[in-house]
Each structure stands twice: as C-alpha cells, then as structure tokens.
Design an enzyme around this catalytic site. Structure first.
Site, PDB file in Angstrom:
ATOM      1  N   HIS A  62      39.890  38.364  27.761  1.00  0.00           N
ATOM      2  CA  HIS A  62      41.392  37.862  28.177  1.00  0.00           C
ATOM      3  C   HIS A  62      41.332  36.118  28.088  1.00  0.00           C
ATOM      4  O   HIS A  62      40.095  35.714  29.124  1.00  0.00           O
ATOM      5  CB  HIS A  62      41.803  38.319  29.654  1.00  0.00           C
ATOM      6  CG  HIS A  62      41.838  39.758  29.669  1.00  0.00           C
ATOM      7  ND1 HIS A  62      42.075  40.376  31.045  1.00  0.00           N
ATOM      8  CD2 HIS A  62      41.888  40.722  28.824  1.00  0.00           C
ATOM      9  CE1 HIS A  62      42.169  41.899  30.533  1.00  0.00           C
ATOM     10  NE2 HIS A  62      42.376  42.054  29.464  1.00  0.00           N
ATOM     11  N   LYS A  72      39.447  29.262  35.459  1.00  0.00           N
ATOM     12  CA  LYS A  72      39.166  31.137  36.879  1.00  0.00           C
ATOM     13  C   LYS A  72      38.086  30.884  37.538  1.00  0.00           C
ATOM     14  O   LYS A  72      36.495  30.287  36.970  1.00  0.00           O
ATOM     15  CB  LYS A  72      39.369  32.127  35.909  1.00  0.00           C
ATOM     16  CG  LYS A  72      40.440  32.684  35.182  1.00  0.00           C
ATOM     17  CD  LYS A  72      39.968  33.855  34.253  1.00  0.00           C
ATOM     18  CE  LYS A  72      41.360  34.670  33.779  1.00  0.00           C
ATOM     19  NZ  LYS A  72      40.381  35.727  33.301  1.00  0.00           N
ATOM     20  N   TYR A 132      39.049  36.549  41.535  1.00  0.00           N
ATOM     21  CA  TYR A 132      39.773  35.662  41.085  1.00  0.00           C
ATOM     22  C   TYR A 132      40.298  35.122  41.387  1.00  0.00           C
ATOM     23  O   TYR A 132      41.076  35.360  41.778  1.00  0.00           O
ATOM     24  CB  TYR A 132      40.217  36.142  39.818  1.00  0.00           C
ATOM     25  CG  TYR A 132      39.729  37.305  38.370  1.00  0.00           C
ATOM     26  CD1 TYR A 132      39.710  36.586  37.645  1.00  0.00           C
ATOM     27  CD2 TYR A 132      39.843  38.425  38.600  1.00  0.00           C
ATOM     28  CE1 TYR A 132      38.719  37.531  36.469  1.00  0.00           C
ATOM     29  CE2 TYR A 132      38.988  39.665  38.093  1.00  0.00           C
ATOM     30  CZ  TYR A 132      38.776  38.988  37.226  1.00  0.00           C
ATOM     31  OH  TYR A 132      38.250  40.000  36.472  1.00  0.00           O
ATOM     32  N   ASP A 168      43.086  46.712  25.942  1.00  0.00           N
ATOM     33  CA  ASP A 168      41.502  45.185  26.103  1.00  0.00           C
ATOM     34  C   ASP A 168      40.952  46.153  24.055  1.00  0.00           C
ATOM     35  O   ASP A 168      40.535  44.977  24.237  1.00  0.00           O
ATOM     36  CB  ASP A 168      40.648  45.618  26.922  1.00  0.00           C
ATOM     37  CG  ASP A 168      41.116  45.268  27.907  1.00  0.00           C
ATOM     38  OD1 ASP A 168      41.903  44.233  27.698  1.00  0.00           O
ATOM     39  OD2 ASP A 168      40.725  44.793  29.077  1.00  0.00           O
TER      40      ASP A 168
END
Length: 177
Positions: A62, A72, A132, A168
């Site tokens: 992603h 991130k 995250y 995904d």
C-alpha cells in the site's frame, strides 16, 4: 535510537538504544528532532494497530499519492513479520527496487517508510500485531497498491501466502499498468 539507512535512500531501519539496569531497560522509540536531522518527516497524523491471527498473512503493498502522500514508522509489537518497501519515486536511482527486514517484538526494530514507497508485510508468526505511526490521514481517493506477488518486483516472501484480502490480491500488475 540507532538509524541505519537501507539501500533505498531515505528509508531507515530504526533500532532502539537500550539503557538497561536491574529493572529492565528504557529506550526512546521516536524523537521528532532526531528524525528531522536525518531528513525524515516526523509529523504524526494517525497511529494504527493491526492484528493478524494467521501465520503467512500478507498485507500490502500500500501507498498514498499526493496530496496525501504519507510516511510510516512500522513496528511489530507482538510476534514477527517480514516487512517490505518498494521505491516508487520515478526519479530515484532505486525506482521499483525493494528492501525487506524482519521486525519482531523481541528485536524492537522499526522501519521508516518514506513518501512514495509502497509498504507491505507477511506475518512470520500467528497473532502478530503491528503499530504504524503515519504522517498523513487515510485518504481513500489517494490510496494505491501493488500486487504482493508481482513478477516485476520479484519479492521473495519467506512463507507461502496463507491469507490476503481480495483488494490486495486485485491490484494491477506493473506490466498491465
């Protein structure tokens, strides 16, 4: 903290610098000043927790595009994962190259993911939890992805994929984009 730049410029493995005594240890896991000194983006918009019950689960790859590009800081707080990033900066000498690192609850390691890098991971243990720290708010219209098994990327995942979401698994292959 101990910062080790990966082969993909701007991406860092972040290890803790333990200060131990008879009680255990203390370590800093984030410092905006230290991140800024290395050109890393220290803004925090969200902190997300992800739980995965099954070993071999794959999440990713992603990323978000402008105006909602995000950085991130990824840390595994329970179990173990194999964390992977892909450089999607068109002008980068490492464009479409990837880097992977094992993050575990025991090694306390984190991975800093710069803007315009795809990110994903595979759980190496059941019941893995990942935290995250994200610099931008989730913006569905800016969300993009790469197929985790895209032959052009040739990512060598440690285990066969046991679970992956339909979303995904349906990202376009690079050859078809």
């Amino acid at each position: 903290m101990i910062f080790t730049e990966t082969p993909l410029a701007g991406a860092y493995v972040v290890d803790i610098d333990k200060k131990a005594d008879n009680r255990g240890f203390f370590a800093r896991t984030f410092c905006a000043n230290e991140f800024s000194e290395l050109g890393m983006k220290p803004e925090v918009a969200q902190i997300n927790l992800c739980y995965n019950g099954t070993q071999g689960t794959v999440r990713g790859m992603h990323y978000q595009v402008p105006p909602a590009s995000e950085t991130k800081l990824v840390r595994c707080t329970r179990g173990a994962i194999y964390d992977v990033i892909v450089d999607l900066r068109p002008d980068s000498p490492t464009y479409l190259q990837h880097f992977g690192v094992e993050l575990t609850a025991d090694n306390y390691r984190a991975l800093y993911v710069p803007e315009l890098f795809a990110h994903g991971y595979q759980t190496l243990t059941p019941e893995a939890e990942i935290v995250y720290v994200v610099s931008e708010f989730y913006t569905p219209g800016c969300e993009r992805g790469l197929r985790y098994n895209d032959p052009k990327l040739n990512i060598q995942w440690p285990l066969p994929a046991s679970l992956i979401s339909d979303k995904d698994n349906s990202w376009d292959l690079l050859a078809d984009a």
